[in-house]
Structures are given as C-alpha cells and as structure tokens.
Design an enzyme around this catalytic site. Structure first.
Site, short mmCIF file in Angstrom:
data_model
loop_
_atom_site.label_atom_id
_atom_site.label_comp_id
_atom_site.label_asym_id
_atom_site.label_seq_id
_atom_site.Cartn_x
_atom_site.Cartn_y
_atom_site.Cartn_z
N ASP A 141 -69.22 58.75 -2.80
CA ASP A 141 -67.96 58.87 -2.10
C ASP A 141 -67.15 60.05 -2.48
O ASP A 141 -67.32 60.47 -3.51
CB ASP A 141 -67.01 57.68 -2.18
N ASP A 150 -65.35 54.17 -5.27
CA ASP A 150 -64.07 53.66 -6.12
C ASP A 150 -63.24 52.77 -5.01
O ASP A 150 -62.36 52.09 -5.59
CB ASP A 150 -63.43 54.70 -6.69
N ASP A 184 -65.79 51.37 0.07
CA ASP A 184 -67.05 51.67 -0.64
C ASP A 184 -68.14 50.41 -0.83
O ASP A 184 -69.06 50.30 -1.12
CB ASP A 184 -67.17 52.73 -1.61
#
Length: 763
Positions: free
Chosen positions: A308, A507, A511
C-alpha cells in the site's frame, strides 16, 4: 481457547516426564509391574493426541510424521517395551508443546477490527437527538454526527463536512465534502457537527462489508503444510519399508521395533518447531511480531510483494516541503506567522505547521481571537497583526492574490500535495506546500528486498493515477495500481497468488482484506489500524519499513537451519535404522541414541536465536541523528534563497545582479560551505570507521566536491562581473549554476538523511 492450547500441551509434557521419572524409580526398586503400568499410562495422552492428528492427516490423504511416532508407541507397548514407549511419548509431547506455543501466537479473531466499528449513532426522534445502536438505524433516518465521532452507517450529507477517511481509503489528507455527497460508515468527522440521511442499514454499510471481506479471505486461504510433514512424504514410507523388511526377513518383532524407535521423527517433531519458534523470537527482538510458525515459512518463500502507498511507502503524515514568499518577505516569517496561529487548532495540517516550525527552532507567539472555519482555515491575531491561514479561497477572501500564486497553484497540481496560504494584515505574504513524503527507509528497503530475491514489487493506492505514477517512478516499483478500492486490492492479490508466494504490506482498514488474502500479510503496526494488524500474519511494531528486510533475512536463515537440522537428524536416523535392522541396536538403546540425535539437532536449531541481520550492523546514537537532521533543516533558508535568485534573475536589473550574487555568495560560504566542510572533516571519517571497508563514503565525498566546485565558480563569476552587470548569456550561466547548486545540495541532503536514518540505533 488459543491461550489454553499451549498450557494443555505443556501439562501433558509435565505429566509424562513425571510419570517416566517415578516409573524409573519404581523400576530400580524392582517394582516392575507398577513401573510398567505407570509407563503405559504415560503413553496414553500422547497416543490419543497422535491418533486424532493421524486420523485428520489420513482424511486429507497426507502421510504426516505423526504416524511413525504412533506406530512406535503402539508396537513398543504391544511388545512389552513400556520404557521405550514412555520415552517416545515424552519426545512427542515436547514437540507438540513447542508447536502449540508457536501456533498460540496467532490472533485469528477479528476483535480489534470489531472495536473499530461505530458503536452508536445520533438519530432524530420525537423532536430530539437520541443516541441509538447502529443496528437499529434504517434507511431514511436523520442522523447527527458530532465532531470526533464516526459515521455509523452509509448516508448522504445534508450540509458541508470535513472527514478523515483514512481508516477506509488509507489516504492521510482530510476530505471536504459538500451537501448531497455520499459518506461511508467508519469515517471520522474531523470538522464541525453535520447532519446526514442514512442510505443503508448497518449490516449493509461499507465498514461491515470490509469486515466480511476479511473473514472470507482468511477462510479462503488454504492451510500451509508443516515443514515436517513435507519431509514425511518420503521418510515415512522409507521407515515402514525398512521395519517391515526387517520383520519379514528376520521374524524378530523387537528388531523391527528398534528400527521404528530410532526412526521416530523427533528431529522433525522437535528441531523444526524449535527453529521456527527461535526465528519468531529473533524477529521479536527486531520489532516484528510473527503470529505463527507458518508465517515464518511462507515469508522465507515470498517472491512477490504488494505495498500500500500511504502510510507504508510514504510517511502517512503531512510534512512541510517548500515555502513560497512574496518579494521582500523572509520565508521564515511566513512559517513563523502561520505556525503561531496554527497552535490554536488540532487539525492535522495545523499540527504539521507547528511541528515544522519547532523542528527549525522558531519561537512561536501565542495567538488570540482565533476563529476556525472547518474545511477552510483559521483567522486570528498574532503579535497584534491580523493573520489568516488556509486554502486559497479562504486566503483570497481576505487579501488580493499575490502575483506568484497562479504559478504556485500550477506547480502544486503537478506534484500533488496541499497548500496553506498566509495573509497578514490583508496582504498575501506567502504559501506553505505540504506533502506526504516517501519514508526515508523506503528506497533502501526496496533495494535490499530486490537484492534478497524478491522478483516483483507492486504498489497499490487509492490515489489518482498521476500522483501514484509519480511516486512509483521515484521508487522504481514494477507495477502501479491507482484508484484502488479494498475489493480491487483483494482481487489483485488473489490473481497474483497463482504466480508465486505473495506478501502484502499495508496499514489501514482498507488493506485488511488484502492482508488476509495474501500468503503472508504484513501490517505496519506502529501507527496502522488495528484491523490491519489483526488480519496480518506479521506486524512491524516499529515504524520502519526496512524491518521487513531483516524479517526476510531471519525467515530464510531460520528455514535453512530448520531444513539443515531436519536433514541431519533424518540422515542420522537412517544410519541408526540400518544398524538396528542388522541387529546391533536394541529398542532401549535405540531410544537413548535417538535422544542423542535429538539433542544434536535441537542444539543446531537453537542457532536461529543468534541470527544477526546483516542489514543493520552499524549505528549512530539517536541524539546525533537528530542533530544531523536539524543541521539539514538549517540549510533550507539558504537553498530557498538560491532558488529564489535563480528564478528571479532574468527580471532583475543588470546592475543589481552583482549585489544579489554577492549576498548569496556570502550566505552560501558562511552557512552551506561551512556545513559541508565540517561534514567532510569530522562526520565522514567517523562514519567511515563505523561502516568499515576501504572508502565507504567515497560517493558522498564526491558530491561534496561537486558542491565545492560550483560554489567556487559562482565566486569567480561574481568577481569578474562588469559594472553594468552580465549579458544575456551570463545570466543564463548564473541561472544554470544556481539551479545546479540547489538541486545537488537537496539531493545530497536527502541521501545523507537516508543514511543517518539507516544508522539510527533507536529505531
């Protein structure tokens, strides 16, 4: 249940060891019947556990290592070799206890994610606002969301709102929303209270959908076979073949039992779990929580990494990156005025301004008469002057747009980020550009991951395509996927798993589904969402991405040592099987020999505890790193002046060029040149000693040489300027040198910051 599992297996170990010891005492006092009965009783717990696990393995059509231990105990008990059976039982129970301890580290429940779910809403009922359970909210209900509260269900805004959507989108910036726009459950109200109309019940809202995706992804992931079971595919048939042949050709069941005893796969049952648990401990010492032994095994085989962007590859926080100021206004004054007023706000952008000012050592004044306009900015009084900070529209409502503002806005759009414009007494004096910068450790982490054999690195983000591609290009990732929803990320992960072992690093709540679906999910747990940490297999407890490199090194060394221990143990066991088949090894002595083999391979497995990742061998004291970083911040005003002169040089009167160039040269020599020479004389030799090698700072010293030469050329040009100033060609040459000096120094500072961050011993 998870917490009780290890205690149960350790209880079995304790009972078995106690029974074995007491039975030995009874045997020595010639109470043979009681000793045999006690040893037989010691076999029962492990025998029952092995029966259950073997039955499960057979249903899955697998030949697990447990079947050999089960046969050994069964044959030993049936032939009256009760001591042998009890010893095997103790070894099996010990292996089970270690394995259970490793598995108990896994937190499979979604409790953390559930805690993030909105737990109440404010509904308009009978002429008043009443706090209600989100489950009771229905489509069409009128709701109030106060400042700092979460949106309980999906809905439509009745008025303007400023929302922190980072929990769902992963983006650090706050988002202003206007009346009529859709708002999702789980986002946080970061501005004034607002009203909304519910468009979905709680169970049909966005946040509930994220939870369901995580649960479904976790259930869909196929279980990874134990490393020991993979070796059992050939070891179990080989053992049965040797023992069976021995019995058939000699007719001696005791000899066949001796073969089974020395073949009992304790090197697999014990050494492999010991190596795995030791690897988990080694990771924990470096700030990585590994939830299961399977996670270590899968990480060691990872080939594809998905990241990410926001909060993982980037810092996830707004940072000041540039200051624009009107002619005659010092950049420091722009920041000082803005940060002084920003002290009165808890907004994330206001916090970024005050942090930037304090990093630069500015003294801030207490503001008064402060008014905050949610989603727009602040107004107030600082040192008797009327100050306004905020968006461009907020600023131009109180002052005329500065001539430089149009170009600044175009530049801002090209590079993304946000800006805070500053008005003082009705005059726009400057603007502050903020961005979410790439982590200092990200470039190095990606380089080391490639060197470690990761063949494909992919970046996922909810950002616009142009912003995502800019970050991806600067990092050199293989693929960039922008404007991704949680469902999009989940789909990409599932597709990639057909190409190799996939790891996902993230995080945020958005996600969590992808983390759960990947072969190995890795969460940035220091500031990340609890949902992502719960869905992941590994949590990085320190806010550093380069810990992942160390985790990969530990995992691969751990797997290597585990395989080495298992292979050595099986090799020695096979040799002992041959000796037992010939008739030179009885079952009791075979059990003792097997214990010697066990101790040897377990001792080898414990080497994992002493693994030291190669990626962090040299450190600087944390205070020294802070000092070096502060010194770089102190260069920013000089670099801003260099860039300002370069940009304004063509418009300057030719007679003024010499004066301006003399001023810049004096500033450069006094501040910049002094700083770089100090680094060359004192800092670099110290770093070279710490890093080792013949000349580890050669590249950095080479950059110093470029900086020194550029400054020297500027000084010579200034000394040779004619009285009426430079001609057109001379102006262009000066511009080129000033731009070169600015770019090289900024690049050099970025390289040094990355190096200092790498050597920081506090993280």
């Amino acid at each position: 249940m998870v917490s009780r599992l290890p205690s149960f297996h350790f209880y079995v170990v304790g009972v078995t060891a106690f029974g074995l010891a007491v039975g030995m005492g009874l045997f020595l006092t010639e109470r043979l019947a009681i000793a045999h009965a006690l040893w037989l009783a010691c076999v029962a717990p492990s025998f029952a556990i092995l029966c259950k696990s073997t039955a499960h393995a057979l249903r899955r059509r697998e030949a697990g290592v447990d079947i050999l231990a089960l046969l050994s105990m069964g044959v030993a008990a049936a032939t009256g070799e009760f001591l042998t059976a009890a010893v095997i039982s103790l070894m099996v129970a010990g292996g089970r206890a270690l394995e259970a301890f490793a598995q108990a580290r896994a937190g499979a429940e979604m409790t953390a994610l559930l805690k993030l779910a909105p737990n109440y809403g404010n509904r308009y009922e009978a002429g008043e606002w009443r706090q209600v359970d989100p489950e009771t909210i229905r489509t069409g209900d009128r709701l109030l969301v106060r400042a700092g509260e979460q949106v309980p269900v999906d809905g439509t805004l009745e008025q303007e709102a400023e929302l922190d959507e980072s929990a769902l989108t992963g983006e650090a910036a706050l988002r202003p929303r206007v009346a009529g726009e859709r708002v999702q459950s789980g986002v946080l109200n970061a501005g004034a209270p607002f009203e909304m109309i519910a468009t979905a019940a709680a169970r049909d809202s966005t946040f509930s959908g994220v939870i369901r995706m995580v649960e479904a992804a976790q259930q869909a992931r196929s279980p990874t076979a134990r490393l020991a079971d993979r070796y059992a595919i050939f070891f179990v048939p080989l053992t049965l073949l040797v023992a069976g042949a021995c019995w058939i050709f000699t007719g001696d069941m005791i000899r066949a039992l001796a073969v089974l005893v020395v073949a009992t796969p304790c090197p697999l049952i014990l050494a492999v779990p010991v190596a795995i648990v030791s690897g988990m401990s080694a990771c924990a010492r470096r700030g990585m929580l590994v939830k299961s032994g399977g996670a270590i095994e899968r990480l060691a085989r990872a080939q594809i990494l998905f990241f990410d962007k926001t909060g993982t590859l980037t810092s996830g926080r707004a940072r000041l990156v540039a200051i624009e100021s009107s002619p005659g206004i010092e950049p420091e004054r722009v920041l000082q005025q803005a940060a002084s007023l920003a002290q009165a706000s808890s907004h994330v952008v206001a916090e970024a301004l005050t942090v930037a000012a304090r990093e630069r050592g500015f003294s801030l004044c207490a503001p008064s008469q402060v008014t905050e306009c949610p989603g727009a900015g602040l107004t107030g009084t600082v040192e008797g002057k009327a100050v306004a900070i905020g968006s461009f529209s907020h600023a131009v409502a109180r002052a005329h747009a500065a001539p430089w503002s149009a170009a600044f806005l175009r530049h801002l759009n090209h590079e993304d980020g946000s800006a805070v414009f500053v008005d003082v007494d009705g005059v726009m004096i400057g603007a502050l550009r903020l961005a979410d910068p790439i982590r200092l450790d990200t470039p190095r982490a990606l380089r080391l991951l490639r060197r470690a054999g990761i063949r494909r690195i992919v970046m996922l983000t909810g950002d616009r395509k142009d912003v995502a591609e800019c970050v991806g290009a600067s990092l050199g990732v293989d693929e960039v996927h922008s404007e991704q929803t949680p469902a999009d990320k989940l789909s990409l992960i599932r597709s990639a798993r057909a190409e190799g072992v996939v790891a996902m690093v993230g995080d945020g709540v958005n996600d969590a589904p992808a983390l759960a679906a990947a072969d190995i999910g890795i969460a940035m747990g220091a500031r990340g969402a609890a949902a992502s940490a719960q869905a992941a297999d590994i949590v990085l407890l320190t806010d550093r991405l380069d810990r992942l490199v160390e985790g990969l090194e530990i995992a691969r060394r751990c797997q290597h040592i585990a395989i080495q221990s298992a292979a050595a143990g099986m090799g020695l066991s096979i040799a002992a099987m041959i000796v037992a088949a010939i008739g030179y090894l009885s079952p009791p002595f075979g059990a003792v020999l097997q214990e010697v083999i066990d101790v040897a391979v377990i001792g080898n497995a414990l080497r994992v505890l002493h693994i030291k990742p190669r990626s962090r061998q040299h450190v600087l004291p944390h205070g020294e790193v802070d000092r070096l970083h502060a010194a770089h911040l102190g260069l920013e005003p000089v670099l801003s002046e260099i860039r300002r002169l370069a940009e304004g040089l063509p418009a300057l009167p030719r007679q003024s060029v010499a004066t301006e160039l003399e001023r810049i040269n004096e500033l450069v020599v006094r501040v910049l040149l002094a700083h770089e020479k100090e680094d060359d004389i004192r800092l670099y030799p110290d770093l070279a000693r710490r890093l080792g090698g013949e000349d580890p700072m050669a590249a950095m010293s080479g950059t110093h040489a470029v900086i020194f030469r550029t400054i020297h050329v500027l000084q010579r040009i200034a000394a040779d300027l004619p009285a009426d100033g430079p001609d057109e060609q001379g102006v262009q040459e000066l511009q080129r040198l000033l731009y070169v000096l600015d770019a090289v120094v900024r690049l050099h500072c970025a390289q040094e910051d990355e190096l200092f961050h790498t050597l920081d011993d506090s993280a």
